[in-house]
Design a protein around this motif. Structure first.
Motif, short mmCIF file in Angstrom:
data_model
loop_
_atom_site.label_atom_id
_atom_site.label_comp_id
_atom_site.label_asym_id
_atom_site.label_seq_id
_atom_site.Cartn_x
_atom_site.Cartn_y
_atom_site.Cartn_z
N GLY A 160 -9.65 -6.87 5.85
CA GLY A 160 -10.23 -7.53 4.88
C GLY A 160 -10.42 -6.04 3.23
N GLY A 161 -10.68 -5.35 3.67
CA GLY A 161 -10.27 -4.17 2.49
C GLY A 161 -9.06 -4.07 1.80
N THR A 162 -9.48 -2.72 0.25
CA THR A 162 -8.43 -2.49 0.31
C THR A 162 -7.96 -1.46 0.32
N CYS A 163 -8.46 -0.71 1.73
CA CYS A 163 -7.62 0.85 2.02
C CYS A 163 -6.74 1.12 2.81
N GLN A 164 -5.94 1.61 1.93
CA GLN A 164 -4.10 1.53 2.21
C GLN A 164 -4.28 3.37 3.36
N VAL A 165 -4.77 3.34 3.77
CA VAL A 165 -5.43 4.92 4.86
C VAL A 165 -4.30 4.69 5.58
N PRO A 166 -3.51 5.52 6.23
CA PRO A 166 -2.57 5.28 7.40
C PRO A 166 -3.90 4.98 8.57
N TYR A 167 -2.96 4.08 9.18
CA TYR A 167 -4.52 4.12 10.67
C TYR A 167 -3.94 3.34 11.68
N PRO A 168 -3.03 4.46 12.07
CA PRO A 168 -2.74 4.31 13.50
C PRO A 168 -3.05 3.64 14.87
#
Length: 173
Positions: A160-168
């Protein structure tokens, strides 16, 4: 495990796919001693993040926020893999308490099924009482709770956030 941003008060925020790891069976690939060495090496990265947070905020930062996604814990319980992880969690917890006391400002385990609270009661007995008081379990994604701690841009988009850091994914099955 990935640092996604900073809390409202400047501490680093770390999200991890914890349930995925617990159900993977991957704990058997290394000895307990090797896991402890890997885990301590990983914890040392936290200090790099905290130093950078301190530099940016201009104040000492000595803790971080840990948010563990519990999705997959039911599978781990049903396939009984979770019970093999308990001794490892106990050993890792002991290492953290001994060498990194009070490093976590708060620990939120989310997307955790109600049945997992029974598992948590078993693990909680191995934790320091102060540490245990910082831990909360939530059955869904507690976006409102996250927003009390951090801005929207520190929360991964899938929660639900806006963080686009890759989260594999954290585990290979």
């Amino acid at each position: 495990r990935v640092f996604t941003g900073r809390s409202h008060t400047g501490e680093p925020v770390l999200f991890e796919r914890l349930g995925e790891f617990l159900g993977s069976g991957n704990h058997v690939h290394f000895s307990e001693e090797e896991w402890i060495r890997f885990y301590i090496w990983d914890l040392e990265r936290h200090f790099v993040e905290m130093r950078e947070a301190a530099r940016l905020s201009g104040k000492p930062i000595t803790q971080f926020f840990f948010l563990g996604d519990g999705h997959g814990i039911v599978t781990a319980i049903l396939n009984r893999r979770i019970w093999g992880v308990v001794p490892l969690l106990k050993a890792l917890g002991k290492s953290v308490e001994e060498f990194y006391p009070e490093i976590a400002a708060r620990i939120i385990l989310f997307r955790v099924p109600k049945v997992a609270t029974m598992f948590y009661r078993a693990v909680r007995a191995f934790l320091d009482p102060v540490t245990a008081s910082k831990i909360s379990l939530c059955s869904g994604v507690p976006l409102e709770e996250f927003l009390k701690i951090m801005p929207l841009d520190a929360i991964p988009a899938e929660y639900g956030g806006t963080c686009q850091v890759p989260y594999p994914p954290s585990a290979k099955k």
